[in-house]
Design a protein around this motif. Structure first.
Motif, PDB file in Angstrom:
ATOM      1  N   ASN A 238      -0.756 -14.890   5.384  1.00 23.28           N
ATOM      2  CA  ASN A 238      -1.383 -15.332   4.143  1.00 23.28           C
ATOM      3  C   ASN A 238      -2.736 -14.653   3.932  1.00 23.28           C
ATOM      4  O   ASN A 238      -3.800 -15.260   4.046  1.00 23.28           O
ATOM      5  CB  ASN A 238      -1.534 -16.847   4.168  1.00 23.28           C
ATOM      6  CG  ASN A 238      -0.203 -17.564   4.235  1.00 23.28           C
ATOM      7  OD1 ASN A 238       0.428 -17.835   3.227  1.00 23.28           O
ATOM      8  ND2 ASN A 238       0.243 -17.857   5.457  1.00 23.28           N
ATOM      9  N   VAL A 239      -2.675 -13.349   3.623  1.00 22.50           N
ATOM     10  CA  VAL A 239      -3.872 -12.574   3.327  1.00 22.50           C
ATOM     11  C   VAL A 239      -3.751 -11.997   1.927  1.00 22.50           C
ATOM     12  O   VAL A 239      -2.662 -11.941   1.350  1.00 22.50           O
ATOM     13  CB  VAL A 239      -4.097 -11.440   4.345  1.00 22.50           C
ATOM     14  CG1 VAL A 239      -4.453 -12.002   5.700  1.00 22.50           C
ATOM     15  CG2 VAL A 239      -2.889 -10.535   4.440  1.00 22.50           C
ATOM     16  N   PHE A 240      -4.869 -11.560   1.386  1.00 25.75           N
ATOM     17  CA  PHE A 240      -4.871 -11.088   0.006  1.00 25.75           C
ATOM     18  C   PHE A 240      -4.061  -9.801  -0.143  1.00 25.75           C
ATOM     19  O   PHE A 240      -3.319  -9.634  -1.104  1.00 25.75           O
ATOM     20  CB  PHE A 240      -6.316 -10.866  -0.446  1.00 25.75           C
ATOM     21  CG  PHE A 240      -6.447 -10.691  -1.932  1.00 25.75           C
ATOM     22  CD1 PHE A 240      -6.389 -11.786  -2.773  1.00 25.75           C
ATOM     23  CD2 PHE A 240      -6.627  -9.438  -2.484  1.00 25.75           C
ATOM     24  CE1 PHE A 240      -6.513 -11.637  -4.149  1.00 25.75           C
ATOM     25  CE2 PHE A 240      -6.747  -9.279  -3.856  1.00 25.75           C
ATOM     26  CZ  PHE A 240      -6.691 -10.379  -4.687  1.00 25.75           C
ATOM     27  N   ASN A 241      -4.195  -8.859   0.800  1.00 25.95           N
ATOM     28  CA  ASN A 241      -3.465  -7.590   0.747  1.00 25.95           C
ATOM     29  C   ASN A 241      -2.830  -7.303   2.109  1.00 25.95           C
ATOM     30  O   ASN A 241      -3.396  -6.543   2.909  1.00 25.95           O
ATOM     31  CB  ASN A 241      -4.400  -6.432   0.361  1.00 25.95           C
ATOM     32  CG  ASN A 241      -4.814  -6.480  -1.089  1.00 25.95           C
ATOM     33  OD1 ASN A 241      -3.981  -6.579  -1.980  1.00 25.95           O
ATOM     34  ND2 ASN A 241      -6.119  -6.428  -1.330  1.00 25.95           N
TER      35      ASN A 241
ATOM     36  N   ALA B 184     -10.528  -6.118  10.286  1.00 21.37           N
ATOM     37  CA  ALA B 184      -9.188  -6.038   9.703  1.00 21.37           C
ATOM     38  C   ALA B 184      -9.047  -7.014   8.540  1.00 21.37           C
ATOM     39  O   ALA B 184      -8.447  -6.686   7.509  1.00 21.37           O
ATOM     40  CB  ALA B 184      -8.129  -6.329  10.772  1.00 21.37           C
ATOM     41  N   LEU B 185      -9.594  -8.216   8.686  1.00 18.47           N
ATOM     42  CA  LEU B 185      -9.535  -9.186   7.598  1.00 18.47           C
ATOM     43  C   LEU B 185     -10.331  -8.705   6.388  1.00 18.47           C
ATOM     44  O   LEU B 185      -9.921  -8.875   5.239  1.00 18.47           O
ATOM     45  CB  LEU B 185     -10.082 -10.535   8.072  1.00 18.47           C
ATOM     46  CG  LEU B 185      -9.226 -11.316   9.068  1.00 18.47           C
ATOM     47  CD1 LEU B 185      -9.976 -12.536   9.564  1.00 18.47           C
ATOM     48  CD2 LEU B 185      -7.898 -11.729   8.441  1.00 18.47           C
ATOM     49  N   THR B 186     -11.471  -8.084   6.647  1.00 15.22           N
ATOM     50  CA  THR B 186     -12.323  -7.622   5.558  1.00 15.22           C
ATOM     51  C   THR B 186     -11.636  -6.559   4.716  1.00 15.22           C
ATOM     52  O   THR B 186     -11.633  -6.622   3.483  1.00 15.22           O
ATOM     53  CB  THR B 186     -13.645  -7.072   6.121  1.00 15.22           C
ATOM     54  OG1 THR B 186     -14.328  -8.102   6.837  1.00 15.22           O
ATOM     55  CG2 THR B 186     -14.543  -6.574   5.004  1.00 15.22           C
ATOM     56  N   ILE B 187     -11.042  -5.573   5.375  1.00 13.30           N
ATOM     57  CA  ILE B 187     -10.431  -4.475   4.625  1.00 13.30           C
ATOM     58  C   ILE B 187      -9.166  -4.929   3.897  1.00 13.30           C
ATOM     59  O   ILE B 187      -8.755  -4.328   2.905  1.00 13.30           O
ATOM     60  CB  ILE B 187     -10.136  -3.277   5.554  1.00 13.30           C
ATOM     61  CG1 ILE B 187      -9.964  -2.003   4.727  1.00 13.30           C
ATOM     62  CG2 ILE B 187      -8.938  -3.544   6.444  1.00 13.30           C
ATOM     63  CD1 ILE B 187      -9.847  -0.746   5.559  1.00 13.30           C
ATOM     64  N   SER B 188      -8.553  -6.033   4.370  1.00 10.39           N
ATOM     65  CA  SER B 188      -7.351  -6.552   3.705  1.00 10.39           C
ATOM     66  C   SER B 188      -7.689  -7.605   2.653  1.00 10.39           C
ATOM     67  O   SER B 188      -6.789  -8.155   2.028  1.00 10.39           O
ATOM     68  CB  SER B 188      -6.399  -7.156   4.744  1.00 10.39           C
ATOM     69  OG  SER B 188      -6.968  -8.290   5.360  1.00 10.39           O
ATOM     70  N   GLY B 189      -8.961  -7.887   2.456  1.00 10.00           N
ATOM     71  CA  GLY B 189      -9.372  -8.843   1.433  1.00 10.00           C
ATOM     72  C   GLY B 189      -9.568 -10.255   1.924  1.00 10.00           C
ATOM     73  O   GLY B 189      -9.968 -11.130   1.154  1.00 10.00           O
ATOM     74  N   GLY B 190      -9.267 -10.527   3.191  1.00  6.18           N
ATOM     75  CA  GLY B 190      -9.460 -11.859   3.742  1.00  6.18           C
ATOM     76  C   GLY B 190      -8.280 -12.782   3.481  1.00  6.18           C
ATOM     77  O   GLY B 190      -7.315 -12.417   2.800  1.00  6.18           O
TER      78      GLY B 190
END
Length: 322
Positions: free
Chosen positions: A139-142, A157-163
């Motif tokens: 359940n991540v944004f991207n 990793a969470l940051t670059i995927s949008g969190g």
């Protein structure tokens, strides 16, 4: 690229009985604690591809070391770790360093140089960090595969995927390696309590999996940081007060109400004191309302307002109550 529009901060309700009606699902999600941390340029929090001077860094294919010797046979050379995990140092030979920490690899190289060259002092430096490929899923944004450098952790990793997405958990994020969960991360440990939650570096093939959110509970009124917070099944409702930085100075702890959906209807539950919240298990979409005292101010007080046998302190109290 900006991934989300700016979020608004929650506002206390003017009428406790209207809390559940006013806060629809979209408003609850927009007021969720933590989402604004990921509302920024995706590259802002990415680590730069610079040397990592932490001696615990584990070397692997693609890392580049600089070896310098001082003495009669001094030289400086840069060597890249090959796919077989080795480096080839001129006049020294092949050494296997993949899987070793930077500190252990340095000692191994220095030991080999001292054995082959008498009176030579050597130094080893990490000058370039390898790239790795990880998958951010759940359940991540991207969701999808991402290329990071070897100095990255789960937060990068969470940051670059949008969190985490609106339905993603901030408190249950798994780092999966070789089909095993090696770490479970709770972002609240960092965002609320300032603890380091990102102890392990990522490796190629790792999966960062964001689990579904559990219970979203909103708290408004007499708290210092009113927001929507995520509670685990093992938490009790008093936990949300801690997350909200505690009670505000004007909180009326004798007037606490819990609004909960029961069988499709909104039920108002009277809470008998702040300590009784420890007996309530959280339910998704709970609304906790703590009344705030309303204060009036008196800017100037004149002695002409004094009644017979009345002190100035009593006068102030009387005017505030009128």
């Amino acid at each position: 690229m900006i991934r989300r529009p700016p979020r608004s901060t929650p506002k206390p309700s003017s009428a406790a009985s209207d809390v559940y009606k006013r806060q629809d699902e979209g408003e609850l999600l927009s007021n969720r604690f933590g989402v604004n941390i990921f509302d920024m340029m995706q590259t802002t929090l990415m680590p730069l591809n610079e040397p990592n001077f932490d001696s615990s860094y584990v070397l692997d294919f693609g890392d580049v070391l600089e070896v310098q010797t001082l003495g009669q046979r001094g030289f400086v050379t840069q060597v890249e770790i090959k796919r077989d995990g080795s480096v080839s140092i001129p006049e020294i030979g092949k050494l296997y360093v993949a899987g070793l920490s930077l500190d252990d690899a340095t000692k191994k190289i220095q030991k080999k140089i001292s054995e082959t060259s008498i009176g030579v002092e050597s130094f080893v430096t990490l000058v370039n960090v390898r790239d790795i490929q990880v998958i951010v899923a759940g359940n991540v944004f991207n969701p999808g595969p991402y290329i990071l450098n070897g100095n990255s952790n789960v937060f990068h990793a969470l940051t670059i995927s949008g969190g985490p997405s609106d339905m993603g958990s901030f408190r249950e994020i798994e780092l999966v390696r070789d089909n095993k969960v090696i770490e479970v991360i709770d972002l609240y440990d960092t965002f609320i309590f300032g603890k380091s939650s990102f102890n392990k570096r990522l490796r190629s093939g790792d999966i960062v999996f964001v689990k579904p959110v559990q219970n979203l509970v909103s708290v408004i009124g007499g708290v210092k940081r009113p927001f929507v917070y995520e509670l685990k099944e093992s938490d009790t409702l008093d936990t949300v007060i801690s997350f909200a930085n505690g009670l505000s100075a004007d909180a009326d702890i004798s007037d606490i109400n819990l609004y909960r959906l029961i069988d499709g209807k909104v039920e108002a539950i009277d809470v008998k004191g702040i300590d009784s919240l420890k007996t309530f298990a959280p339910v998704d979409n709970d609304r906790l309302v703590i009344r705030r005292f309303s204060f009036r101010s008196v800017e100037t007080v004149s002695y002409t307002h004094l009644r017979a046998h009345e002190t100035k302190a009593n006068l102030v109290c009387r005017l505030l109550l009128e």
